[in-house]
Write an enzyme that holds these catalytic residues in place. Structure first.
Site, PDB file in Angstrom:
ATOM      1  N   ASP A 512       0.857  -1.186   0.000  1.00 50.99           N
ATOM      2  CA  ASP A 512       0.000   0.000   0.000  1.00 50.99           C
ATOM      3  C   ASP A 512       0.899   1.244   0.000  1.00 50.99           C
ATOM      4  OD1 ASP A 512      -2.273   1.571   0.213  1.00 50.99           O
ATOM      5  OD2 ASP A 512      -2.565   1.205   2.352  1.00 50.99           O
ATOM      6  N   GLU A 515       2.650   5.099  -4.021  1.00 48.82           N
ATOM      7  CA  GLU A 515       2.666   6.041  -5.148  1.00 48.82           C
ATOM      8  C   GLU A 515       4.022   6.760  -5.304  1.00 48.82           C
ATOM      9  OE1 GLU A 515      -1.047   4.678  -4.093  1.00 48.82           O
ATOM     10  OE2 GLU A 515       0.184   5.917  -2.775  1.00 48.82           O
TER      11      GLU A 515
END
Length: 928
Positions: A512, A515
């Protein structure tokens, strides 16, 4: 008029490639006016002239243009063909600013309620572009030199470009434009190298010399797929732009975004820059996929992939047309000619790589929440699922299992029993998956936290321009960020996982925040001044800055600067994680990642992020999962019942029904909300959820075979209806239904308070999955009964679906007898297949350790043919054949020539049970 001439210097030109020269005209400017509007026919030019002259006359009659008289060349450009010359956001574009760029300025108010409309500042037809100075043949295609003689308006224009066009296959064209003199950053992605020129391409390529442009046609239809003469090519150091007309408005892909499957071409802009934000319409989301699929008139399809990892945006307009803008790298295009949409996606994956074969347990039901609070509460949930005999293959934990939210740690109080929980899951044939974040806590006393200490010692973190670890803030507080572009980081990641696995033997990993996400903008010190963090042009990213809620674009990584590598961060982490899992467990890896980039299907699946417990979020999950099918990441799903907010029993029941048909099916919930696993609802809702999960588990042999076909040749698993019915224009906008493979139609309820659903049923015979009753559709919307406990599933005529008696885990289910569902076509034929192996070993297909069966029906004879056999197949039997659409009651049924008892129902379903046939042996069954 234009005429075609071959450039003599190039030698004989191939039929698929020619250069278009300007014909004689009154002045160079006069030639330039018409060139951008030419698309292979004078009709468009005539229509443009007529419409613009009409507009000009009307405005003269009504009082003329406000302000100075407009140059006639600006009036030549109709509104739909105005390509934005001043795309900067947060700037009030004045006539003075516009004309300083040499562009046309006409104020055109946007439509009511629209954020953007026709650009006020747009290119005139004679705006300077590049000229194709030379074109020469190569072994694979042609190479050309492009020259710009007048600078454009962004700094460091590159005056000479190299054009490489390679005819790689009969259905794949490769066009690359880069600096002719100096190397530039290119995406470090392994792509296939063509060894010889395509012999019979189904496309032809023409080049416009001045202004330079590419015109790509489909030979069979003459359809122009690309026409880049419509706007100037700009290639500056940090601003690259190329535009093309599109042959239709039916455009898909270009992720990751939330919205309908079919994009709007009404002046919308799609930005690709990985960002941590709850899925919201118009925002750039977690991943970047610069690939589109376009359906042409008549049902053909093509795809375009821009291999570029810099921040980019795609502007869409109703011409129809598309503009690519990126702020780095090169223009590296692959065009896939299909001609049908399934083939386009296969051809795309031949370049980026086919997805990994998941373990069978990955296709079971997964359960998670943030906020279990303890391993004991997690354990109680898993036990409750078992007590109610609700299928579940994997139990997950979010970051609350960690000590202070630090990777590779365990909360010693609340999660002390986690190793025992994992042992218990394994005893029950279940698996354990845990979350990891790439931000590594940086504030622990030296010597107390090995992951940071060792990463620092080896120099494995992103660095500032000053060469020190860039410090941001994520869940544990101040953090450094692992640099997965460094091969040494992959070894460090493996060692951390090995140490933790020795204590908690996890089976899969959930990566997770990759980005990468940062609770600060840039770093604790912000970002330094300079053209990496503040480029001359910033695409329309959320937050208006490249560093918004992520690290500085100027951060240094082993392979390049973060400016170039940002969109690759999730891919590089997924690759390292899958590799580590293989080395630790020796079995197929299971990885689910939030951030993604092309080729990631080789290493991970994806979930659609932090959605909300709302009906519209449930709907948006369908175009989301279908888009990722296009992107070559078939293992995809959304958080069932919604992540944030509080679900309702009705919403969760309907969402469990839909989610049971996500390729990746996980119910996940946030902290401080009421539980939403199936055990907490009323008996009626709980039973409905259990039943639909049992339906999923019964279909695991079919689903597993679909994943095999995805792994082997790039077939989609969940697919839009138009993939199977490309010439049925009604299907082109459908995104509230979907297919598994080519033959199982899923029609979920997506709104509250209803007991029926209206869905489109394409032309042909479709059978109710549960009963075998048929509906013969002319291609129409049909209202279907849908009480709360029912999900509508239909089997397409001509299909054979392998199913199995379901149990509560995939491990137990796979031992049960198979039931083959045969859906006869109107001509009495059907086909299906089955891939079978041990469900978890690496490379079973490549090593030959698998069974593959093909099922066929013709002239009332069912045949099972074993094309490849392995030991696993001897352990499974075929128990039942259910044949839908047998029009006349049979008098007898013969199995390998021996008579067998059977049943026949009035809805034309023939059932033969108790077959007891080994999967490893072929057989035939005939009905008379």
């Amino acid at each position: 008029m234009k005429s075609y001439q071959k450039l003599r210097a190039a030698g004989p030109q191939p039929a698929e490639c020619r250069v278009e020269e300007e014909g004689a005209g009154p002045t160079p400017a006069g030639r330039g006016k018409l060139a951008p509007l030419w698309v292979g026919s004078g009709l468009l030019v005539a229509a443009v002239l007529l419409s613009t002259v009409t507009v000009w006359v009307l405005r003269q009659v009504s009082g003329g243009w406000p302000g100075p008289a407009l140059p006639p060349k600006c009036l030549l450009v109709p509104e739909s063909h105005r390509f934005d010359c001043y795309p900067e956001r947060r700037v009030v574009v004045t006539q003075e600013l516009c004309e300083s760029r040499g562009c046309c300025f006409i104020e055109t108010p946007p439509p009511a309620g629209a954020e953007r409309g026709v650009p006020w500042c747009f290119y005139p037809p004679d705006f300077p572009s590049y000229t194709l100075e030379s074109l020469n043949q190569t072994a694979l295609g042609v190479v050309g030199l492009l020259v710009r003689r007048e600078k454009a308006y962004y700094p460091r224009d590159i005056e000479m470009l190299r054009l490489d066009v390679e005819f790689e296959t009969d259905t794949r064209l490769h066009i690359k434009i880069t600096d002719a003199a100096n190397p530039r950053y290119e995406v470090p992605l392994e792509v296939p190298r063509a060894m010889k020129r395509a012999e019979n391409p189904i496309y032809s390529v023409d080049f416009s010399r001045d202004p330079f442009g590419v015109l790509l046609r489909r030979r069979a239809t003459g359809t122009v797929l690309l026409n880049t003469t419509v706007a100037p090519l700009i290639f500056a150091d940090q601003f690259l732009q190329i535009a093309t007309l599109l042959p239709s408005r039916f455009l898909y892909g270009l992720g990751e975004h939330r919205g309908p499957l079919l994009h709007s071409l009404d002046w919308s802009t799609l930005t690709l820059w990985a960002r941590d934000v709850s899925p919201t319409e118009s925002f750039n989301l977690y991943g970047a996929h610069p690939f589109y699929l376009l359906m042409e008139e008549g049902g053909d399809a093509h795809g375009v992939f821009l291999l570029n990892s810099n921040a980019l945006e795609v502007a869409l307009q109703p011409a129809p047309a598309l503009t690519w803008r990126t702020i780095g790298g090169v223009l590296d295009f692959y065009i896939f000619l299909g001609p049908d949409p399934n083939m386009v996606i296969q051809q795309y994956q031949q370049v980026i790589g086919f997805p990994a074969m998941p373990p069978l347990w990955a296709l079971g039901f997964h359960l998670c929440r943030w906020g279990y609070g303890s391993s004991n509460e997690t354990w109680q949930t898993a036990r409750a699922m078992r007590n109610y005999q609700i299928p579940q293959d994997a139990q997950w934990n979010d970051i609350d299992y960690m000590d202070g939210y630090r990777d590779f740690t365990l909360d010693p109080q609340k999660f002390a029993s986690l190793p025992s929980l994992v042992e218990d899951l394994h005893k029950h044939g279940q698996r354990y998956v845990m979350i990891l974040d790439p931000g590594i806590s940086s504030t622990n006393p030296h010597g107390s936290y090995w992951p940071f200490d060792e990463g620092l010692r080896r120099g494995l973190f992103l660095n500032t321009t000053q060469g020190q670890p860039l410090i941001g803030q994520v869940w544990p507080g101040f953090t450094a960020f692992a640099d997965f572009s460094n091969p040494d980081t992959q070894q460090w990641w493996l060692e951390n996982l090995q140490r933790f696995h020795a204590h908690v033997p996890f089976d899969g990993l959930w990566i997770d925040m990759n980005e990468p996400s940062n609770f600060m903008d840039g770093s604790e010190d912000g970002c330094p001044p300079g053209e990496l963090d503040s480029p001359p042009y910033t695409p329309a990213v959320l937050g208006d800055s490249l560093s918004a809620k992520t690290v500085c674009a100027s951060a240094k990584q082993k392979a390049s600067v973060h400016y170039n590598l940002h969109n690759l961060y999730g891919l590089m982490e997924a690759k390292a994680t899958a590799s580590a899992l293989i080395q630790i467990r020796g079995k197929r890896p299971f990885v689910i990642s939030r951030s993604t980039f092309p080729s990631q299907g080789r290493y991970s699946g994806h979930w659609l992020g932090d959605n909300r417990s709302q009906w519209k979020d449930m709907y948006y999950s369908i175009p989301g999962l279908l888009s990722f099918s296009l992107f070559g990441i078939p293992l995809v799903g959304a958080d069932i019942c919604g992540f944030s907010g509080s679900t309702s029993e009705e919403l969760c029941t309907r969402w469990m029904q839909l989610g049971a048909f996500y390729p990746f099916a996980r119910n996940h919930n946030t902290q401080n909300e009421k539980a939403q696993d199936p055990t907490v609802f009323s008996p009626a809702a709980r039973t409905a959820m259990k039943d639909v999960l049992l339906t999923r588990y019964s279909l695991l042999p079919f689903l597993y075979t679909l994943f095999h076909r995805a792994h082997l040749q790039g077939d989609t698993v969940a697919r839009p209806l138009f993939f199977e019915f490309p010439r049925d224009v009604t299907t082109l906008g459908l995104d509230r239904q979907f297919l598994w493979g080519r033959s199982l139609l899923v029609t979920p309820v997506l709104e509250p308070g209803v007991d029926s659903v209206t869905g489109y049923v394409p032309r042909g015979v479709w059978y109710d999955f549960y009963t075998g009753s048929s509906v013969n559709s002319s291609g129409e919307m049909l209202k279907m009964s849908a009480p709360l406990e029912h999900l509508n599933l239909h089997v397409r005529e001509g299909a054979i679906l392998p199913t199995q008696k379901p149990e509560t885990t995939s491990e137990v289910t796979r031992r049960n007898p198979l039931r083959l569902i045969v859906a006869l076509s109107q001509s009495g034929t059907a086909w299906g297949d089955l891939f079978w192996d041990d469900g978890e070993s690496l490379g079973t297909f490549e090593r030959g350790s698998y069974s593959y069966l093909v099922f066929n029906v013709t002239q009332n004879i069912f045949t099972s043919t074993v094309l490849h056999a392995s030991a696993e197949a001897t352990e499974v039997t075929i128990g039942t054949l259910s044949i839908f659409g047998v029009r006349e009651p049979p008098s007898k049924v013969l199995l390998n020539g021996q008579e067998k008892p059977f049943s026949y129902l009035g809805n034309q379903v023939l059932t033969v049970s108790d077959l007891g046939l080994s999967l490893s042996q072929g057989f035939s069954l005939r009905w008379l």
